[in-house]
Design a protein around this motif. Structure first.
Motif, short mmCIF file in Angstrom:
data_model
loop_
_atom_site.label_atom_id
_atom_site.label_comp_id
_atom_site.label_asym_id
_atom_site.label_seq_id
_atom_site.Cartn_x
_atom_site.Cartn_y
_atom_site.Cartn_z
N GLY A 19 0.79 -1.22 0.00
CA GLY A 19 0.00 0.00 0.00
C GLY A 19 0.83 1.27 0.00
N PRO A 20 0.12 2.40 0.00
CA PRO A 20 0.81 3.70 -0.03
C PRO A 20 1.40 4.05 1.34
N MET A 21 2.45 4.87 1.31
CA MET A 21 3.12 5.32 2.52
C MET A 21 3.20 6.84 2.50
N THR A 22 3.30 7.42 3.70
CA THR A 22 3.49 8.86 3.86
C THR A 22 4.78 9.09 4.63
N TYR A 23 5.57 10.03 4.15
CA TYR A 23 6.84 10.37 4.80
C TYR A 23 6.55 10.93 6.19
N ARG A 24 7.23 10.38 7.23
CA ARG A 24 7.06 10.86 8.59
C ARG A 24 8.28 11.65 9.06
N GLY A 25 9.46 11.26 8.61
CA GLY A 25 10.67 11.96 9.03
C GLY A 25 11.90 11.13 8.73
N HIS A 26 13.04 11.66 9.14
CA HIS A 26 14.29 10.92 8.94
C HIS A 26 15.26 11.29 10.06
N GLU A 27 16.28 10.47 10.22
CA GLU A 27 17.31 10.73 11.22
C GLU A 27 18.63 10.15 10.74
N GLY A 28 19.71 10.72 11.23
CA GLY A 28 21.03 10.25 10.85
C GLY A 28 21.46 10.77 9.50
N GLU A 29 22.70 10.40 9.14
CA GLU A 29 23.25 10.80 7.85
C GLU A 29 23.75 9.62 7.05
N ARG A 30 24.76 8.95 7.52
CA ARG A 30 25.35 7.85 6.75
C ARG A 30 25.47 6.63 7.64
N PRO A 31 24.51 5.78 7.70
CA PRO A 31 23.31 5.71 6.87
C PRO A 31 22.17 6.60 7.43
N MET A 32 21.29 6.99 6.55
CA MET A 32 20.12 7.77 6.93
C MET A 32 18.94 6.81 7.10
N ARG A 33 18.18 6.99 8.16
CA ARG A 33 17.00 6.17 8.42
C ARG A 33 15.77 7.00 8.08
N ILE A 34 14.93 6.49 7.18
CA ILE A 34 13.71 7.19 6.77
C ILE A 34 12.52 6.49 7.42
N LEU A 35 11.65 7.27 8.03
CA LEU A 35 10.47 6.73 8.72
C LEU A 35 9.22 7.01 7.88
N TRP A 36 8.41 5.97 7.71
CA TRP A 36 7.20 6.06 6.90
C TRP A 36 6.00 5.60 7.71
N ASP A 37 4.83 6.09 7.38
CA ASP A 37 3.56 5.61 7.92
C ASP A 37 2.81 4.93 6.78
N LEU A 38 2.41 3.68 7.02
CA LEU A 38 1.59 2.98 6.03
C LEU A 38 0.15 3.43 6.15
N ALA A 39 -0.55 3.53 5.03
CA ALA A 39 -1.95 3.93 5.03
C ALA A 39 -2.83 2.84 5.63
N HIS A 40 -2.42 1.58 5.50
CA HIS A 40 -3.19 0.44 6.01
C HIS A 40 -2.24 -0.49 6.76
#
Length: 55
Positions: A19-40
């Motif tokens: 399903g679709p996801m919405t960007y929630r935020g990120h942290e760090g640089e190398r590696p960068m962690r990206i946080l997503w919220d799933l719609a379902h």
């Protein structure tokens, strides 16, 4: 963005559409962690598979 999960079990479909996801935020640089919220929410068996494989 849309999430597709690849299962490695023999006989499983190559990809599962989660399903679709919405960007929630990120942290760090190398590696960068990206946080997503799933719609379902993920189905329980898929959630367990994903959790086991990500640690």
């Amino acid at each position: 963005m849309h999430l597709f999960i690849r299962a490695t079990d023999a006989g499983a479909p190559p990809y599962l559409y989660a399903g679709p996801m919405t960007y929630r935020g990120h942290e760090g640089e190398r590696p960068m962690r990206i946080l997503w919220d799933l719609a379902h929410p993920l189905p329980a068996d898929v959630f367990h598979y994903a959790k086991v494989n990500t640690g």
